[in-house]
Design a protein around this motif. Structure first.
Motif, short mmCIF file in Angstrom:
data_model
loop_
_atom_site.label_atom_id
_atom_site.label_comp_id
_atom_site.label_asym_id
_atom_site.label_seq_id
_atom_site.Cartn_x
_atom_site.Cartn_y
_atom_site.Cartn_z
N ARG A 1 -67.89 24.68 22.47
CA ARG A 1 -68.01 24.69 23.93
C ARG A 1 -66.78 25.30 24.62
O ARG A 1 -66.91 25.96 25.64
N SER A 2 -65.60 25.05 24.09
CA SER A 2 -64.39 25.55 24.73
C SER A 2 -63.25 25.51 23.72
O SER A 2 -63.37 24.91 22.65
N TYR A 3 -62.15 26.15 24.09
CA TYR A 3 -60.95 26.01 23.25
C TYR A 3 -59.71 26.26 24.09
O TYR A 3 -59.75 26.94 25.11
N THR A 4 -58.62 25.66 23.64
CA THR A 4 -57.30 25.95 24.20
C THR A 4 -56.46 26.53 23.08
O THR A 4 -56.65 26.20 21.90
N SER A 5 -55.54 27.40 23.43
CA SER A 5 -54.74 28.08 22.41
C SER A 5 -53.27 28.05 22.78
O SER A 5 -52.90 27.95 23.96
N SER A 6 -52.44 28.15 21.77
CA SER A 6 -50.99 28.28 21.99
C SER A 6 -50.42 29.22 20.95
O SER A 6 -50.72 29.10 19.75
N LEU A 7 -49.63 30.17 21.41
CA LEU A 7 -49.00 31.15 20.54
C LEU A 7 -47.56 30.72 20.32
O LEU A 7 -46.78 30.61 21.26
N ILE A 8 -47.20 30.42 19.06
CA ILE A 8 -45.87 29.88 18.75
C ILE A 8 -45.21 30.68 17.63
O ILE A 8 -45.77 31.66 17.14
N ASP A 9 -44.02 30.22 17.24
CA ASP A 9 -43.30 30.81 16.10
C ASP A 9 -43.07 32.31 16.31
O ASP A 9 -43.22 33.12 15.39
N GLY A 10 -42.68 32.66 17.54
CA GLY A 10 -42.39 34.07 17.82
C GLY A 10 -43.59 34.97 17.72
O GLY A 10 -43.46 36.17 17.42
N GLY A 11 -44.78 34.42 17.96
CA GLY A 11 -45.99 35.23 17.88
C GLY A 11 -46.61 35.29 16.51
O GLY A 11 -47.61 35.99 16.30
N ARG A 12 -46.07 34.53 15.55
CA ARG A 12 -46.61 34.57 14.19
C ARG A 12 -47.76 33.59 13.97
O ARG A 12 -48.53 33.75 13.03
N THR A 13 -47.86 32.57 14.81
CA THR A 13 -48.86 31.52 14.63
C THR A 13 -49.66 31.31 15.91
O THR A 13 -49.09 31.20 16.99
N TYR A 14 -50.99 31.23 15.74
CA TYR A 14 -51.90 30.94 16.86
C TYR A 14 -52.58 29.62 16.56
O TYR A 14 -53.31 29.49 15.57
N ASN A 15 -52.32 28.62 17.40
CA ASN A 15 -52.96 27.31 17.24
C ASN A 15 -54.14 27.20 18.19
O ASN A 15 -54.05 27.62 19.35
N PHE A 16 -55.23 26.60 17.71
CA PHE A 16 -56.43 26.43 18.53
C PHE A 16 -56.92 24.99 18.45
O PHE A 16 -57.02 24.42 17.37
N ASP A 17 -57.22 24.43 19.61
CA ASP A 17 -57.90 23.14 19.70
C ASP A 17 -59.28 23.44 20.27
O ASP A 17 -59.41 23.86 21.42
N ILE A 18 -60.31 23.24 19.45
CA ILE A 18 -61.66 23.67 19.80
C ILE A 18 -62.53 22.45 20.10
O ILE A 18 -62.65 21.55 19.27
#
Length: 200
Positions: free
Chosen positions: A155-172
């Motif tokens: 239905r939706s997701y939030t994202s955060s780009l961390i580790d200098g752009g090396r990691t993309y975290n998603f909460d879906i």
């Protein structure tokens, strides 16, 4: 001797009949039996929600498929697992990708009444060159997901780009339906971008 043979034959026939009755009892119920089972299902859902502070919901009786009818004991096992089992990340084997690959796959799974259920997340990204290595671009092309068993609706997701752009975290966030029981739930996955742009 004939008397013993007749007795054994009768016993064998009885075992066969009872075996078929037990086997068919959950899938070939009369309307009255279905209504009685459904009433027990409602009680099981209410007790489980109260015990585990959940908000599981039971689908309407009219929508139940033949496979959805379980004995109350089997149904309780499924519902308890849905309430107590967490989605956990599946360990992925590093894939082999091309330079600046922009797609990757992650999975989470849990056990429901002895069955492994997996939700697979497919991500499509852009990568850019920064300080001699590839990192994720802030723009996401797409993020889709599906379940191996039951029905998962993203239905939706939030994202955060961390580790200098090396990691993309998603909460879906989404809804998962298994055996006509609905659970509003969230899953979390992380994608990693290698120095050459391989997304894992």
């Amino acid at each position: 001797m004939r008397k013993i043979t007749k007795i054994l034959t009768a016993l064998f026939a009885t075992f066969i009949v009872f075996g078929f009755v037990n086997k068919a009892s959950a899938s070939e119920l009369t309307q009255e039996q279905q209504e009685a089972y459904y009433a027990e299902y409602v009680s099981i859902i209410e007790e489980t929600n109260s015990k585990y502070n959940k908000n599981l919901q039971l689908g309407p009786i009219e929508g139940f498929s033949v496979d959805s009818w379980k004995t109350p004991e089997e149904f309780k096992n499924i519902v308890t697992d849905m309430a107590t089992q967490e989605w956990v990340a599946v360990e992925e084997k590093p894939g082999i990708g091309l330079f600046a690959s922009t797609s990757g796959t992650k999975s989470v799974s849990k056990y429901l009444s002895g069955q492994t259920v997996t939700i697979t997340v497919n991500g499509s990204f852009n990568t850019i060159l920064s300080n001699g290595r590839q990192i994720f671009s802030p723009n996401i092309n797409s993020l889709t997901s599906y379940a191996s068993k039951g029905t998962w609706t993203q239905r939706s997701y939030t994202s955060s780009l961390i580790d200098g752009g090396r990691t993309y975290n998603f909460d879906i966030g989404g809804g998962y339906v298994y055996n006509d029981v609905y659970d509003a739930t969230n899953i979390s996955v992380s994608f990693y971008c290698s120095s050459t742009g391989v997304v894992q």
